[in-house]
Each structure stands twice: as structure tokens, then as C-alpha cells.
Design a protein around this motif. Structure first.
Motif, PDB file in Angstrom:
ATOM      1  N   GLU A 114      11.389  -1.652   6.746  1.00 42.63           N
ATOM      2  CA  GLU A 114      11.791  -0.254   6.588  1.00 42.63           C
ATOM      3  C   GLU A 114      12.891  -0.113   5.542  1.00 42.63           C
ATOM      4  N   PHE A 115      12.856   1.012   4.845  1.00 42.41           N
ATOM      5  CA  PHE A 115      13.927   1.363   3.907  1.00 42.41           C
ATOM      6  C   PHE A 115      14.267   2.842   4.112  1.00 42.41           C
ATOM      7  N   SER A 116      15.399   3.259   3.570  1.00 47.18           N
ATOM      8  CA  SER A 116      15.818   4.645   3.841  1.00 47.18           C
ATOM      9  C   SER A 116      15.027   5.621   2.979  1.00 47.18           C
ATOM     10  N   ARG A 117      14.733   6.779   3.545  1.00 44.25           N
ATOM     11  CA  ARG A 117      13.975   7.754   2.779  1.00 44.25           C
ATOM     12  C   ARG A 117      14.889   8.437   1.776  1.00 44.25           C
ATOM     13  N   LEU A 118      14.302   8.994   0.781  1.00 45.36           N
ATOM     14  CA  LEU A 118      15.064   9.740  -0.213  1.00 45.36           C
ATOM     15  C   LEU A 118      15.307  11.148   0.296  1.00 45.36           C
ATOM     16  N   ASN A 119      16.573  11.542   0.299  1.00 44.28           N
ATOM     17  CA  ASN A 119      16.919  12.935   0.581  1.00 44.28           C
ATOM     18  C   ASN A 119      17.625  13.490  -0.640  1.00 44.28           C
ATOM     19  N   ALA A 135       7.547   9.801  -4.367  1.00 43.51           N
ATOM     20  CA  ALA A 135       7.635   9.059  -5.634  1.00 43.51           C
ATOM     21  C   ALA A 135       8.463   7.788  -5.442  1.00 43.51           C
ATOM     22  N   LYS A 136       9.495   7.881  -4.612  1.00 45.69           N
ATOM     23  CA  LYS A 136      10.305   6.677  -4.348  1.00 45.69           C
ATOM     24  C   LYS A 136       9.435   5.588  -3.725  1.00 45.69           C
ATOM     25  N   SER A 137       8.631   5.991  -2.747  1.00 40.01           N
ATOM     26  CA  SER A 137       7.764   5.035  -2.064  1.00 40.01           C
ATOM     27  C   SER A 137       6.671   4.497  -3.004  1.00 40.01           C
ATOM     28  N   VAL A 173      14.238  20.947   0.210  1.00 36.98           N
ATOM     29  CA  VAL A 173      13.679  20.369   1.430  1.00 36.98           C
ATOM     30  C   VAL A 173      12.569  19.422   1.006  1.00 36.98           C
ATOM     31  N   MET A 174      12.292  18.441   1.859  1.00 36.06           N
ATOM     32  CA  MET A 174      11.360  17.417   1.422  1.00 36.06           C
ATOM     33  C   MET A 174      10.369  17.061   2.513  1.00 36.06           C
ATOM     34  N   SER A 175      10.012  18.046   3.305  1.00 40.82           N
ATOM     35  CA  SER A 175       8.986  17.729   4.286  1.00 40.82           C
ATOM     36  C   SER A 175       7.782  18.583   3.935  1.00 40.82           C
ATOM     37  N   ARG A 206       0.853  -1.196   0.000  1.00 39.63           N
ATOM     38  CA  ARG A 206       0.000   0.000   0.000  1.00 39.63           C
ATOM     39  C   ARG A 206       0.883   1.237   0.000  1.00 39.63           C
ATOM     40  N   PHE A 207       0.337   2.316  -0.566  1.00 36.55           N
ATOM     41  CA  PHE A 207       0.972   3.623  -0.425  1.00 36.55           C
ATOM     42  C   PHE A 207       0.033   4.453   0.442  1.00 36.55           C
ATOM     43  N   PRO A 208       0.514   4.874   1.617  1.00 33.58           N
ATOM     44  CA  PRO A 208      -0.403   5.482   2.612  1.00 33.58           C
ATOM     45  C   PRO A 208      -0.160   6.956   2.923  1.00 33.58           C
ATOM     46  N   PRO A 209      -0.387   7.858   1.974  1.00 36.03           N
ATOM     47  CA  PRO A 209      -0.123   9.271   2.266  1.00 36.03           C
ATOM     48  C   PRO A 209      -1.124   9.884   3.233  1.00 36.03           C
ATOM     49  N   GLU A 210      -0.637  10.833   3.986  1.00 36.21           N
ATOM     50  CA  GLU A 210      -1.552  11.652   4.774  1.00 36.21           C
ATOM     51  C   GLU A 210      -1.926  12.848   3.890  1.00 36.21           C
ATOM     52  N   PRO A 211      -3.238  13.123   3.701  1.00 37.33           N
ATOM     53  CA  PRO A 211      -3.604  14.213   2.781  1.00 37.33           C
ATOM     54  C   PRO A 211      -3.420  15.591   3.408  1.00 37.33           C
ATOM     55  N   LEU A 222       2.302  15.679  -2.927  1.00 42.46           N
ATOM     56  CA  LEU A 222       3.368  14.679  -2.905  1.00 42.46           C
ATOM     57  C   LEU A 222       4.667  15.256  -3.450  1.00 42.46           C
ATOM     58  N   HIS A 223       5.776  14.766  -2.913  1.00 40.02           N
ATOM     59  CA  HIS A 223       7.084  15.203  -3.411  1.00 40.02           C
ATOM     60  C   HIS A 223       7.855  14.004  -3.958  1.00 40.02           C
ATOM     61  N   ILE A 224       9.046  14.289  -4.429  1.00 38.69           N
ATOM     62  CA  ILE A 224       9.844  13.258  -5.097  1.00 38.69           C
ATOM     63  C   ILE A 224      10.205  12.105  -4.132  1.00 38.69           C
TER      64      ILE A 224
HETATM   65  P1  ATP Z   1       6.822  14.401   5.008  1.00 40.09           P
HETATM   66  O1  ATP Z   1       7.767  14.198   6.119  1.00 40.09           O
HETATM   67  O2  ATP Z   1       7.454  14.832   3.734  1.00 40.09           O
HETATM   68  O3  ATP Z   1       5.679  15.248   5.364  1.00 40.09           O
HETATM   69  P2  ATP Z   1       5.456  11.995   5.498  1.00 40.09           P
HETATM   70  O4  ATP Z   1       6.237  10.762   5.697  1.00 40.09           O
HETATM   71  O5  ATP Z   1       4.851  12.626   6.676  1.00 40.09           O
HETATM   72  O6  ATP Z   1       6.312  12.965   4.621  1.00 40.09           O
HETATM   73  P3  ATP Z   1       3.214  10.677   4.392  1.00 40.09           P
HETATM   74  O7  ATP Z   1       2.079  11.260   3.670  1.00 40.09           O
HETATM   75  O8  ATP Z   1       2.975  10.122   5.729  1.00 40.09           O
HETATM   76  O9  ATP Z   1       4.322  11.797   4.451  1.00 40.09           O
HETATM   77  O10 ATP Z   1       3.996   9.640   3.473  1.00 40.09           O
HETATM   78  C1  ATP Z   1       3.394   8.611   2.749  1.00 40.09           C
HETATM   79  C2  ATP Z   1       4.433   7.563   2.474  1.00 40.09           C
HETATM   80  O11 ATP Z   1       5.537   8.119   1.757  1.00 40.09           O
HETATM   81  C3  ATP Z   1       4.982   6.980   3.747  1.00 40.09           C
HETATM   82  O12 ATP Z   1       5.005   5.576   3.634  1.00 40.09           O
HETATM   83  C4  ATP Z   1       6.372   7.540   3.837  1.00 40.09           C
HETATM   84  O13 ATP Z   1       7.244   6.668   4.480  1.00 40.09           O
HETATM   85  C5  ATP Z   1       6.749   7.761   2.374  1.00 40.09           C
HETATM   86  N1  ATP Z   1       7.719   8.823   2.256  1.00 40.09           N
HETATM   87  C6  ATP Z   1       7.608  10.091   2.683  1.00 40.09           C
HETATM   88  N2  ATP Z   1       8.726  10.789   2.455  1.00 40.09           N
HETATM   89  C7  ATP Z   1       9.587   9.940   1.841  1.00 40.09           C
HETATM   90  C8  ATP Z   1      10.914  10.056   1.346  1.00 40.09           C
HETATM   91  N3  ATP Z   1      11.601  11.204   1.434  1.00 40.09           N
HETATM   92  N4  ATP Z   1      11.486   8.963   0.791  1.00 40.09           N
HETATM   93  C9  ATP Z   1      10.806   7.818   0.688  1.00 40.09           C
HETATM   94  N5  ATP Z   1       9.554   7.636   1.131  1.00 40.09           N
HETATM   95  C10 ATP Z   1       8.941   8.679   1.712  1.00 40.09           C
END
Ligand code: ATP
Ligand code: MG
Length: 562
Positions: free
Chosen positions: A261-266, A48-50, A271-273, A34-39, A43-45
């Protein structure tokens, strides 16, 4: 080959290996990710990795990938984000089919499971205030302190929890906590909060709830309810995994997904939050979420990146447990590698200076047939007009050039791409002493790449457009959004202090060859010598095209800045 092994290729990362193994050993006969974003943002790059990982493995192993909105925090969430997330995932080329879910659809089930924990003596209502709770949680070196409410009976807890749900208490009055271990070395297990009171309407459930479940509690149960087999998340959740497993081990639910778990993309220079990206948008540092400088999917899309180039980037970055920072230039090389063989060539002079060919027949125009791609004949040819009046780039001319400058200068020669060699005979200046026009002569015998009559080599070739037929346009050049590789490095200043003031340059008097009028909005071009370009989806007008530079031809940036 069995269906289970339909990936048909060697697993290329540790997650694929785990999945392959689970299929080979019949632990699962079908995988669900599943891909589980919080709305709560676009979305950022990194997402996209996830997305590429979750949808990618599901696709390769004939499984299923759910799109699930993790929408349990109504204060920050919005329908706009739900829509944009769906658009972005689709645009990236992925399809969830019927499998679109919302954690908020599970609120009733989540509530029932919480009651099960209460009945088992594994959850309690805590009435300490937030401050006290924080103090009593302990530190990495000291255990926490049990709450005085920890020994409430299941009956009392269940009564209070029902009253919490019924809206009888104000925000913050009580919380529901798991009863695990206040002395655990893992702080996530020190009686984590499962529910809190928030009198806030929810974008989907409206006023139905005033208690909302927290992420760690919601996520594992949502995964299990959907029958997810492999719950892939980023490394910061590694320490949460014991809680993920604890919840599922203690409720009556048949499925128990495996969290990996896998490493997040930086990426450097950005910035990517979502929190920080929201700040850039809200404080108008950028032109919205889809500003072409933003690392958002919608920004990259507007900039001219293709879905394939982003998938290729995710592929090149790979999936590991090692935390690192990827260079922005590796993202750029993905789009460059895709566009070099596919983008038709065109000529645009983005910062023009006028050239008049004094020996060209007055009022005449000739037609030159030029190839759309130097290496691919199948891309055909187009016709360019050539005449007495032209434009060339202002910086292809220098009044007083250094030795290594081979382009145009007074008395000097240069070749015009696909046309003739010209010699600069005279420079005309404006009142401020700036050159405004170059009077040149062309050498008829040099057409089509032939050498000048004196046999001397002309070292440089520059691009041009005919002034008679050129169209006016705007060209936008982009640089890194931040001047610092890590905009968050300096803790003494807000990260916006390291925004790059030159990240956008607008050239509003550009001259474009006429074939660039009325082009397809999705068509990418290589403007000779300048880079790859696409129309700006927001600002371009039929009467005056606006082109964004997607990327330069070469990675000149790395050399200058290192
Ligand atoms: P952010 O910190 O950017 O707000 P988040 O993790 O709070 O991101 P979510 O909407 O919860 O954002 O993310 C949905 C999915 O995307 C989660 O499974 C999360 O682990 C993954 N994800 C978020 N940021 C990254 C990243 N930089 N690299 C890889 N996967 C990511
Ligand atoms: Mg999150």
C-alpha cells in the motif's frame, strides 16, 4: 548488468526497493503490476499517480503492467468509461500492449473458487437480511455475532449457491460469505460477503450472471490469475490485506501476489472521488467530465496540461505511506516549468481598450520583427504590424493611479513591448463616463528599447495588438474549482456549496495577434504577461478561436489567498 536490474538506477521509493530486492534475491525474475480501475467514471489526477507508479516501475524493471477493468458492479459501470480510461492511460504515455483484462472475464473461475471454499467449509450462504447482517457484524470494540446459517453444511451451501446462480432468488435473499472469524479485531475478516444477488445485466457478460462477486474477493484472485507479482494499492486497503491473503491461501491457485500500500494523492481546492465528480457532472456544475477545471485527466488535457507535466507531477509527489494534501500550485508549477522554455510567445489583449496614436502617419502600418522566445533564438521570429490604432488591456490604464502604478494614466508614459514608448494625452469617455479610447502620442526615437529623448526611465512595459490586424477571439480564465482548501470539511453542507463562483471567466471580446489564427490545436503559447494558453478542443472555431488559460505566469494565487 543483468536484465533484472535493468532499472539501472537506485530505487527511489520503498516500493522500488522491495521490487529491486525481490529481483536480486530471485524471488521473481520478471515483475508484473497492474492498474485496476473500476469503469464507473473518468480517471482523475489521483489515478495518474497510480498509473505512473504501476506502469513506471514495470517499464523501469523490464516488466509488464496490465490494464484491468475491475468491472464487477454493473449498476454503476458503463462502456463510455471503459473507452475514456483507455484513452487517458494512452494519452499519459503508457502502453499495456496485449495485456488488457476484465475481471468479468474471470466470473466462471471466481465462481469455481467460491465452490472450492464452500467445499472446504470456508464459505457459507447466509440468509439474514442486510440490516440484520449489519447489526451482527459488531463494532471496533465489540465482536460480531455468528449468523444462525453459519453452520450450514457444504452440501447445503453448494446447493443454495448453485440456485443463487441459476436466478432462483430475488436480490438480497441470500449472500455467500467467507467463514473466517466473527470476533476478529479486523472487521474485514468478520465473515465478509463474497457474492451477492443482483438481477442486473452486465455491460460485458449480459444476462449470463445474476450473482456478482465483491471487490475484495475478486481483486486478489484477478491479480493471481494474471500472475501479478506486486499489487500496488492505496492505504485504505491496508486493513483488507489479511483478507486478500486469506482468499489466496485457501484456494488452489499457484500464484500469490504481494499487496503493497501507498498513500493516495490528495489535492487541495478540489475533490477526487469519482462519486463526487459524477455529481458535479450530473448536476451541471461543470461542462462535463473534461471541463478544464476538473481534476480529471481529460479535464487537464483540455485545459492544456501535457502528459509529461502530469508524469513529472507524479514524480515530484513521490510514493510514500504518509497521508498528506498536496497543494494545487505544485501541479501548476510542473506545467509552468515545462512551458516556459518551450512555448512560443504571442500577444493577446483579453479585455481591450482602444488606443489611437495621434502623431502616427495616418493609414500607415509598419512591420516589426519580434522574437518568438526571448531566450531561445532557434524558435525564430515573426512579424507584427504596428500602426495608428492599437488595443491595450483595460487594466493597464488607470484614470487616477496610486503612486506605485507605473503603467498608463493621463499624462503618463509606458513602453509597448517590442515597439515604442507612448504618452497618454487625452481620454475619451462614453455616456456612462467610462473611458473608451485613449489618445496617445508615440516617441519615434524609443523604437527597439531605446530611451525617450528626455532620458527619463519608463518603468513599465505592456503588451498590445494592432487594431488593424487583430483577430477576435475568446479567452477563458480559470481559477480553483472550490473556494475551500478542503471542500468536504464542512459536514453541515453539501460540498457543492463551496464551489468557487469565479472559477471561470469568459472574455469574449479579446483581440489576438493574427498569428494566433489557424494554430495547431496542441500548440501551447505564452501570451505575454498573461500566462500560458491553448485552444479549447471543444468550443474553438476557425472563425473565432477560443483559448483556455492553462496557468498564470507566476503563482500569484498563493500570495493573494494566504
Ligand atoms: P475514487 O475513490 O476516486 O472513486 P477508486 O479508488 O474507487 O477512486 P478505482 O477505479 O478503484 O477508483 O481506482 C483504480 C486505482 O487507482 C486503484 O488502485 C486506486 O488505489 C488508485 N487510486 C484511486 N484514487 C487514487 C488517488 N487519489 N491516489 C492514488 N491512487 C489512486
Ligand atoms: Mg474503487
Amino acid at each position: 548488468m543483468s536484465k533484472k536490474n535493468s532499472a539501472g538506477k537506485t530505487p527511489v521509493n520503498f516500493i522500488r526497493q522491495i521490487i529491486q530486492n525481490d529481483l536480486d534475491t530471485d524471488k521473481h525474475d520478471h515483475i508484473i503490476t497492474r492498474f485496476p480501475p473500476e469503469p464507473n467514471g473518468y480517471l482523475h489526477i489521483g489515478h495518474a499517480k497510480s498509473i505512473c507508479l504501476n506502469f513506471g516501475v514495470a517499464g523501469d524493471f523490464s516488466g509488464q503492467c496490465n490494464l484491468r477493468f475491475d468491472d464487477t458492479n454493473p449498476e454503476k459501470e458503463d462502456e463510455e468509461y471503459v473507452t475514456s480510461i483507455q484513452e487517458d492511460v494512452k494519452w499519459l504515455g503508457f502502453d499495456w500492449g496485449d495485456h488488457i483484462y476484465y475481471s468479468s472475464d474471470y466470473f466462471e473461475q471466481l465462481f469455481n473458487f467460491a465452490n472450492e471454499l464452500i467445499d472446504k467449509g470456508l464459505a457459507y450462504v447466509d440468509s439474514q437480511d442486510a440490516e440484520t447482517m449489519r447489526e451482527n457484524r459488531g463494532t471496533l470494540t465489540e465482536p460480531g455475532i455468528d449468523s444462525p446459517y453459519r453452520s450450514r453444511s457444504p452440501q447445503e451451501n453448494s446447493q443454495l449457491f448453485a440456485q443463487m446462480r441459476a436466478g432462483e432468488f430475488e436480490n438480497g435473499k441470500h449472500v455467500l460469505r467467507a467463514k473466517i472469524d466473527m470476533a476478529s479485531p479486523n472487521i474485514n475478516l468478520r465473515d465478509p460477503v463474497l457474492y451477492r444477488i443482483r438481477h442486473v445485466p452486465h455491460q460485458r457478460s449480459g444476462d449470463e450472471w445474476c450473482i456478482y462477486p465483491l471487490y475484495d474477493y475478486t481483486h486478489c484472485i484477478s491479480d493471481a490469475l494474471e500472475g501479478v507479482t506486486h499489487s500496488l494499492c492505496t492505504l485504505e486497503f491496508e486493513d483488507h490485506r489479511p483478507l486478500y491473503d486469506w482468499v489466496l491461501d485457501n484456494i488452489s491457485i499457484p500464484s500469490h501476489p504481494r499487496q503493497i500500500e501507498f498513500s493516495r494523492l490528495n489535492l487541495d481546492y478540489t475533490v477526487m472521488s469519482k462519486r463526487l465528480l459524477t455529481q458535479l457532472v450530473e448536476q451541471n456544475h461543470v461542462d462535463g467530465w473534461n471541463d478544464p477545471r476538473m481534476p480529471t485527466i481529460s479535464g487537464l488535457k483540455r485545459r492544456g496540461y501535457t502528459p509529461a507535466s502530469i508524469r513529472e507531477f507524479a514524480n515530484r509527489v513521490g510514493v510514500t505511506k504518509k497521508t498528506n494534501i498536496v497543494e494545487y500550485s505544485s501541479l501548476e508549477s510542473c506545467i509552468r516549468d515545462e512551458l516556459d522554455p518551450t512555448a512560443p510567445r504571442a500577444m493577446a489583449v483579453i479585455d481591450p481598450i482602444k488606443v489611437t496614436l495621434t502623431n502616427y502617419p495616418k493609414g500607415e502600418l509598419e512591420t516589426l520583427t519580434v522574437r518568438n522566445h526571448p531566450k531561445d533564438e532557434t524558435m525564430g521570429t515573426r512579424e507584427l504590424s504596428f500602426g495608428e490604432h492599437l488595443y491595450i488591456e483595460r487594466d493597464d490604464f488607470m484614470l487616477d493611479p496610486p503612486k506605485e502604478f507605473f503603467r498608463l494614466s493621463p499624462g503618463g508614459r509606458v513602453r509597448l513591448r517590442n515597439a515604442y514608448v507612448i504618452t497618454c494625452d487625452e481620454v475619451i469617455y462614453d455616456d456612462a463616463g467610462e473611458p473608451t479610447e485613449l489618445l496617445c502620442s508615440y516617441s519615434l526615437e524609443t523604437k527597439g528599447g531605446k530611451p525617450p529623448a528626455d532620458g527619463q526611465k519608463v518603468k513599465a512595459i505592456i503588451h498590445w495588438v494592432s487594431a488593424e490586424t487583430a483577430i477576435d477571439g475568446e479567452v477563458r480564465l480559470y481559477d480553483r474549482l472550490f473556494s475551500e482548501p478542503n471542500p468536504l470539511a464542512n459536514k453541515d453542507q453539501d460540498f457543492t456549496a463551496s464551489l468557487n463562483p469565479n472559477s471561470l471567466v469568459r472574455l469574449q471580446n479579446s483581440k489576438l495577434e493574427p498569428s494566433l489564427m489557424d494554430v495547431d490545436a496542441e500548440q501551447r503559447f505564452q501570451f505575454e504577461r498573461l500566462g500560458y494558453f491553448m485552444l479549447d478542443s471543444k468550443d474553438h472555431q476557425a472563425s473565432k478561436p477560443v483559448f483556455n488559460r492553462i496557468v498564470t505566469l507566476r503563482d500569484a494565487w498563493a500570495k493573494i489567498n494566504k
